[in-house]
Design an enzyme around this catalytic site. Structure first.
Site, PDB file in Angstrom:
ATOM      1  N   SER A   2       0.838  -1.195   0.000  1.00  0.00           N
ATOM      2  CA  SER A   2       0.000   0.000   0.000  1.00  0.00           C
ATOM      3  C   SER A   2       0.879   1.253   0.000  1.00  0.00           C
ATOM      4  O   SER A   2       1.778   1.366  -0.820  1.00  0.00           O
ATOM      5  CB  SER A   2      -0.964  -0.032   1.188  1.00  0.00           C
ATOM      6  OG  SER A   2      -2.012   0.901   1.030  1.00  0.00           O
TER       7      SER A   2
ATOM      8  N   ASP B 130     -10.116  -3.679  -5.563  1.00  0.00           N
ATOM      9  CA  ASP B 130      -9.705  -2.693  -4.552  1.00  0.00           C
ATOM     10  C   ASP B 130     -10.722  -1.556  -4.453  1.00  0.00           C
ATOM     11  O   ASP B 130     -10.989  -0.864  -5.431  1.00  0.00           O
ATOM     12  CB  ASP B 130      -8.332  -2.124  -4.914  1.00  0.00           C
ATOM     13  CG  ASP B 130      -7.634  -1.460  -3.738  1.00  0.00           C
ATOM     14  OD1 ASP B 130      -8.337  -0.965  -2.841  1.00  0.00           O
ATOM     15  OD2 ASP B 130      -6.388  -1.466  -3.722  1.00  0.00           O
TER      16      ASP B 130
ATOM     17  N   HIS C  28      -8.269  -4.785  -1.388  1.00  0.00           N
ATOM     18  CA  HIS C  28      -6.993  -4.190  -0.993  1.00  0.00           C
ATOM     19  C   HIS C  28      -6.258  -5.043   0.033  1.00  0.00           C
ATOM     20  O   HIS C  28      -6.795  -5.387   1.086  1.00  0.00           O
ATOM     21  CB  HIS C  28      -7.237  -2.796  -0.420  1.00  0.00           C
ATOM     22  CG  HIS C  28      -5.998  -1.997  -0.205  1.00  0.00           C
ATOM     23  ND1 HIS C  28      -5.187  -1.577  -1.241  1.00  0.00           N
ATOM     24  CD2 HIS C  28      -5.412  -1.533   0.932  1.00  0.00           C
ATOM     25  CE1 HIS C  28      -4.166  -0.894  -0.763  1.00  0.00           C
ATOM     26  NE2 HIS C  28      -4.283  -0.849   0.552  1.00  0.00           N
TER      27      HIS C  28
END
Length: 330
Positions: A112, A236, A291
Site C-alpha cells: 500500500s 480494490d 486491498h
C-alpha cells in the site's frame, strides 16, 4: 607411484577449510519491507511475509522499515508525520545499518502506501542506496482522490479524515498528516494537476516530478532498477482510484482511464519509467481480491521471480539465523 603430501601441507589445507575467513555460500540480497497505513514493523502478519521470503529463498536477511522502534509509535507514524523527514531518516538508517550497509544492493517490497514511500526512497537516495528490484502491492503511485481509510464506527478516524478534507493544502496538514501528502487534485476533464496541488503537495508532486522544475536525479535513480513491478488489486475499493497502482489517471467524472504510457509523466520520462520500460524492467500485474488480500502463492511467485539469488546475491555476513529478520524485543 603414490606420493603422500607432507604433514605440514595437510595441516595447512585443513586450516583453510576450517577458517572463518572462507566466504559463505551466496545468499539472496537483503530484502526491505515497508508496511502500509495503520500497520507496524513488528506486526505478526508482516513477519509472516518475511518468514515466507526466507522459506522461498533461504538465507534472506529481511529488514522491516520503521519510523520508530516502538511498534505503537511506528503505527502512529503512518498517520502522523512528515514524509520528507521520514524518508530521509529511513535512508540514514539503511546506509548506517550494520548488515544492510555491507550489501552490494537490496531488494524492496512495499505494501500500500509503503510502496510509493519505497519508490521515493529509490529516487531520493539512489546515490547512497542501491535497490535492484522493487515490487509494490496496491500502492498509490498517482495519488488518491478520496480518503477511504476509516472502518465503520471509528469516529476518531473520521475526525482525522474531516481535518484532512477541510484543509488538505494547508501547511500544517501537508507537513503532518501522511495521507494528505499523497492526495492529488486534478481537473477531471483534462487530468492536469491543479495549481494548489503543484504548489503545496509535500510529497507526491515532488517524487512524480510534476512541477515545472524537474529533479533529473529522480529519473536517473529509478531507471537504474532491474525491475519495478506494480501489483493492482482488481477489487480494490480502498485505494481510489485503484488504477493509481499503475500510475494511471482515472477521470473522476466519467471513470475513463488514461494508462501510464499515454501520460506525460511517461512520454517525457519525468521519473525514468520510460527508460525502465525500454529495457524490459517495468511490469504491470493484477491480483484477485480487495486491498491487501494477498495469497501465499502470489508472494511466493514474487519472491521466486524477483528476490532469489538469480536476481542478485552476495556472500552474506554470517549473521545468526535467529537475528536475520530484525526481531526486536521491546
Amino acid at each position: 607411484m603414490l606420493h603422500l603430501l607432507p604433514l605440514s601441507t595437510l595441516l595447512l589445507v585443513a586450516q583453510v577449510f576450517a577458517s572463518p575467513l572462507v566466504p559463505s555460500k551466496s545468499e539472496p540480497l537483503p530484502l526491505l519491507i515497508w508496511h502500509g497505513l495503520g500497520d507496524n514493523y513488528a506486526a505478526d502478519g508482516l513477519h509472516s511475509v518475511g518468514d515466507l521470503a526466507n522459506e522461498t529463498n533461504p538465507g534472506t536477511y529481511v529488514y522491516y522499515i520503521r519510523c520508530h522502534d516502538d511498534p505503537g509509535t511506528d503505527s502512529r507514524a503512518t498517520f502522523l508525520g512528515n514524509l520528507t523527514e521520514q524518508i530521509a531518516q529511513v535512508c540514514i538508517d539503511i546506509e548506517t545499518h550494520e548488515v544492510l550497509s555491507k550489501a552490494p544492493a537490496l531488494n524492496a517490497l512495499g505494501f500500500s502506501q509503503g510502496g510509493q514511500f519505497l519508490r521515493g526512497l529509490v529516487e531520493r537516495c539512489g546515490d547512497r542506496i542501491k535497490v535492484k528490484n522493487l515490487v509494490t502491492f496496491g500502492s498509490q503511485h498517482n495519488g488518491i482522490a478520496k480518503y477511504q481509510i476509516c472502518k465503520d464506527g471509528d469516529w476518531l478516524c473520521k475526525g482525522y479524515v474531516g481535518l484532512l478534507k477541510s484543509n488538505t493544502w494547508g501547511h500544517w496538514v501537508q507537513g503532518n498528516l501522511v495521507p494528505a501528502q499523497y492526495f492529488k487534485s486534478t481537473n477531471d476533464t483534462t487530468g492536469v494537476p491543479t495549481p494548489e496541488y503543484l504548489e503545496n503537495s509535500n510529497f507526491l508532486a515532488d517524487i512524480n516530478n510534476e512541477r515545472t522544475l524537474k529533479n533529473v536525479t529522480y529519473a536517473k535513480h529509478l531507471s537504474q532498477l532491474d525491475n519495478f513491478v506494480m501489483y493492482l488489486f482488481d477489487e480494490d475499493t480502498t485505494v481510489i482510484p485503484k488504477e493509481s497502482g499503475w500510475f494511471a489517471y482515472t477521470n473522476g467524472s466519467d471513470g475513463s482511464v488514461t494508462q501510464l504510457r499515454d501520460r506525460e509523466i511517461y512520454k517525457q520520462d519525468w521519473i525514468g519509467l520510460k527508460a525502465l520500460d525500454r529495457k524490459g524492467g517495468l511490469h504491470f500485474e493484477t491480483t484477485e481480491g480487495g486491498h491487501m488480500q494477498l495469497s501465499d502463492g502470489i508472494l511466493t511467485d514474487v519472491f521466486s521471480k524477483y528476490f532469489s539469488t538469480k536476481s542478485g546475491s552476495w556472500e552474506g555476513t554470517g549473521v545468526a539465523a535467529e537475528s536475520r529478520q530484525e526481531v526486536i524485543e521491546l
